[in-house]
Design a protein around this motif. Structure first.
Motif, mmCIF file in Angstrom:
data_model
loop_
_atom_site.group_PDB
_atom_site.id
_atom_site.type_symbol
_atom_site.label_atom_id
_atom_site.label_comp_id
_atom_site.label_asym_id
_atom_site.label_seq_id
_atom_site.Cartn_x
_atom_site.Cartn_y
_atom_site.Cartn_z
ATOM 1 N N PHE A 183 -30.924 -39.392 -1.565
ATOM 2 C CA PHE A 183 -31.184 -39.615 -2.960
ATOM 3 C C PHE A 183 -30.670 -38.609 -3.804
ATOM 4 O O PHE A 183 -30.987 -37.934 -4.557
ATOM 5 N N VAL A 184 -29.156 -38.715 -3.763
ATOM 6 C CA VAL A 184 -28.128 -37.954 -4.456
ATOM 7 C C VAL A 184 -27.187 -38.993 -4.962
ATOM 8 O O VAL A 184 -26.854 -40.057 -4.483
ATOM 9 N N PRO A 185 -26.458 -38.372 -6.098
ATOM 10 C CA PRO A 185 -25.525 -39.209 -6.746
ATOM 11 C C PRO A 185 -24.032 -39.177 -5.842
ATOM 12 O O PRO A 185 -24.141 -38.124 -5.146
ATOM 13 N N ARG A 186 -23.515 -40.082 -5.681
ATOM 14 C CA ARG A 186 -22.210 -40.174 -4.721
ATOM 15 C C ARG A 186 -21.113 -39.845 -5.805
ATOM 16 O O ARG A 186 -21.052 -40.319 -6.830
ATOM 17 N N MET A 187 -20.158 -39.230 -5.161
ATOM 18 C CA MET A 187 -18.929 -38.676 -6.227
ATOM 19 C C MET A 187 -18.132 -39.951 -6.217
ATOM 20 O O MET A 187 -17.926 -40.855 -5.358
ATOM 21 N N LYS A 188 -17.728 -40.152 -7.615
ATOM 22 C CA LYS A 188 -17.125 -41.457 -8.022
ATOM 23 C C LYS A 188 -15.377 -41.205 -7.604
ATOM 24 O O LYS A 188 -14.641 -42.138 -7.670
ATOM 25 N N SER A 189 -14.925 -40.039 -7.671
ATOM 26 C CA SER A 189 -13.786 -39.652 -7.565
ATOM 27 C C SER A 189 -12.979 -39.705 -6.274
ATOM 28 O O SER A 189 -13.898 -39.234 -5.218
ATOM 29 N N ILE A 190 -11.786 -40.020 -6.053
ATOM 30 C CA ILE A 190 -11.174 -39.819 -4.731
ATOM 31 C C ILE A 190 -10.166 -38.605 -4.681
ATOM 32 O O ILE A 190 -9.564 -38.600 -5.703
ATOM 33 N N ASP A 191 -10.206 -37.855 -3.757
ATOM 34 C CA ASP A 191 -9.238 -36.712 -3.816
ATOM 35 C C ASP A 191 -7.866 -37.046 -3.631
ATOM 36 O O ASP A 191 -7.639 -37.915 -2.830
ATOM 37 N N GLU A 192 -7.161 -36.496 -4.625
ATOM 38 C CA GLU A 192 -5.631 -36.641 -4.603
ATOM 39 C C GLU A 192 -4.980 -36.181 -3.162
ATOM 40 O O GLU A 192 -5.481 -35.064 -2.817
ATOM 41 N N PRO A 193 -4.103 -36.624 -2.733
ATOM 42 C CA PRO A 193 -3.239 -36.308 -1.618
ATOM 43 C C PRO A 193 -2.817 -34.671 -1.692
ATOM 44 O O PRO A 193 -3.167 -34.064 -0.627
ATOM 45 N N ILE A 194 -2.640 -34.373 -2.887
ATOM 46 C CA ILE A 194 -2.149 -33.014 -3.109
ATOM 47 C C ILE A 194 -3.106 -31.817 -2.466
ATOM 48 O O ILE A 194 -2.903 -30.877 -2.480
ATOM 49 N N LEU A 195 -4.485 -32.340 -2.773
ATOM 50 C CA LEU A 195 -5.564 -31.262 -2.324
ATOM 51 C C LEU A 195 -5.656 -31.302 -0.792
ATOM 52 O O LEU A 195 -6.549 -30.549 -0.477
#
Length: 179
Positions: free
Chosen positions: A66-78
């Motif tokens: 019961f939590v929001p899912r992150m909508k962004s994708i980690d950039e390869p540089i990270l």
């Protein structure tokens, strides 16, 4: 004998509809990960409840998704490699939030590059006496003095083994054949 609390069928039906509507509203906001919903409704409501109870409730909410899912994708540089371990980003959850490794799957939805659990003792122990969690509202912070309360080594180890087994499927691409 007359019931102590009598509500007409019409009022009962209206109340059911109201609760159903609220349930759908809350469910939709959780499912779609509305940050505004959390900031304006959930967080202010939780501040009226004992801090340790909120912590335990939040673990259960995360555990059951019961939590929001992150909508962004980690950039390869990270992406990072530290001591031969791969991390999708350098931001992690510090030890202590999920003291017993109960909610690792749900915490993964937040986009952490790594997740630490709490200190585990050989045997289960209750920790310090309550109250042991204090809010600093002005600073938007919390102080905890839990005292290493945990389920003990064997229980937490079993959870971690189960987690690893559920999440260690080989995710490589299939071999392609040239015909």
């Amino acid at each position: 004998m007359v019931p102590r609390f009598f509500v007409s069928a019409r009022l009962r039906s209206s109340l059911k509809g109201c609760f159903a509507g609220c349930f759908v509203f809350v469910g939709a906001n959780i499912y779609f990960g509305s940050e505004r919903f959390y900031e304006e409704y959930i967080m202010p409501t939780l501040r009226y409840i004992d801090a340790e109870k909120v912590h335990n409730l939040s673990i259960q909410m995360v555990k059951y998704g019961f939590v929001p899912r992150m909508k962004s994708i980690d950039e390869p540089i990270l992406h990072s490699t530290v001591w031969n371990r791969q991390f999708k980003n350098p931001i992690g959850l510090a030890a202590g939030f999920d003291k017993n490794g109960e909610a690792i799957d749900g915490l993964g939805k937040f986009g952490f590059g790594f997740i630490e659990i709490g200190t585990i003792t050989p045997q289960p122990q209750p920790g310090n006496e309550k109250p042991r969690v204090f809010r600093l509202t002005e600073d938007r912070a919390v102080i905890n003095r839990y005292g290493f309360n945990n389920d003990g080594y064997e229980a937490v180890r079993a959870r971690l083994i189960d987690y690893r087994q559920r999440n260690s499927a080989n995710k490589d691409k299939n071999k392609t054949r040239n015909k």
